[in-house]
Design a protein around this motif. Structure first.
Motif, mmCIF file in Angstrom:
data_model
loop_
_atom_site.group_PDB
_atom_site.id
_atom_site.type_symbol
_atom_site.label_atom_id
_atom_site.label_comp_id
_atom_site.label_asym_id
_atom_site.label_seq_id
_atom_site.Cartn_x
_atom_site.Cartn_y
_atom_site.Cartn_z
ATOM 1 N N THR A 39 33.666 28.927 31.450
ATOM 2 C CA THR A 39 34.419 28.891 32.713
ATOM 3 C C THR A 39 33.839 29.831 33.762
ATOM 4 O OG1 THR A 39 35.963 30.596 31.976
ATOM 5 C CG2 THR A 39 36.559 28.292 31.515
ATOM 6 N N PRO A 44 41.187 29.033 33.252
ATOM 7 C CA PRO A 44 41.532 27.610 33.301
ATOM 8 C C PRO A 44 43.041 27.400 33.361
ATOM 9 C CG PRO A 44 40.781 28.219 31.108
ATOM 10 C CD PRO A 44 40.628 29.422 31.975
ATOM 11 N N GLU A 125 36.078 20.493 32.582
ATOM 12 C CA GLU A 125 35.544 20.934 33.869
ATOM 13 C C GLU A 125 35.426 19.716 34.775
ATOM 14 O OE1 GLU A 125 31.652 23.166 35.819
ATOM 15 O OE2 GLU A 125 31.634 22.661 33.692
ATOM 16 N N PHE A 131 38.758 24.162 36.160
ATOM 17 C CA PHE A 131 38.825 24.109 34.702
ATOM 18 C C PHE A 131 40.278 23.938 34.259
ATOM 19 C CE2 PHE A 131 34.946 26.428 35.590
ATOM 20 C CZ PHE A 131 34.053 25.842 34.707
#
Length: 149
Positions: A39, A44, A125, A131
């Protein structure tokens, strides 16, 4: 008496062997580092990703895993990559799957090896750099990734 060169070579080989063995040990810290690398440090959002893995697995050598991500899969908004990370495996990055809008849906069904009871993450993604994540825990009664050769 051994020469200095032979002692140096022996000590170097032993040191490299210890480094190799250390890399084979799984840890939650390594999984977290893998998640941060995927990430690129972004947090995320815990939504849109559905990770389906059995809560109890008899044999870690063959674990069925399904991932579905809610995405329109249009040219302007699609999931480009799904990553699977398993915190108990010696190498936590288990799978990386790439998608295009032509896939029609962001879904993945596969089998993985799990070395022990653990948490598994699915990270999606998007083409916009966002994310999303989902996670599940499973109990493995017969571990994989531990065979001695």
């Amino acid at each position: 008496m051994k020469s200095k060169r032979r002692r140096f070579i022996s000590a170097s080989a032993a040191g490299l062997a210890l480094l190799a063995v250390d890399r084979l040990h799984a840890s939650p810290d390594r999984a977290q580092a893998a998640l941060r690398a995927i990430t690129r440090g972004a947090a995320p959002e815990e939504k849109r990703v559905e990770l389906d893995i059995p809560p109890l697995v008899e044999n870690g050598n063959l674990v069925v895993l399904n991932v579905r991500v809610q995405s329109p899969m249009t040219v302007t908004d699609f999931v480009k990559t799904i990553y699977i990370v398993a915190e108990g495996n010696p190498l936590p990055n288990v799978i990386t799957a790439h998608f295009t809008p032509r896939a029609g849906k962001a879904a993945l069904s596969t089998r993985v090896r799990l070395s022990e009871s653990q948490r598994v993450w699915a990270i999606a993604e998007t083409n916009k750099g966002t994310f999303y994540s989902g996670q599940a825990s499973t109990i493995v009664t017969l571990a994989a990734c531990t065979e001695e050769r």
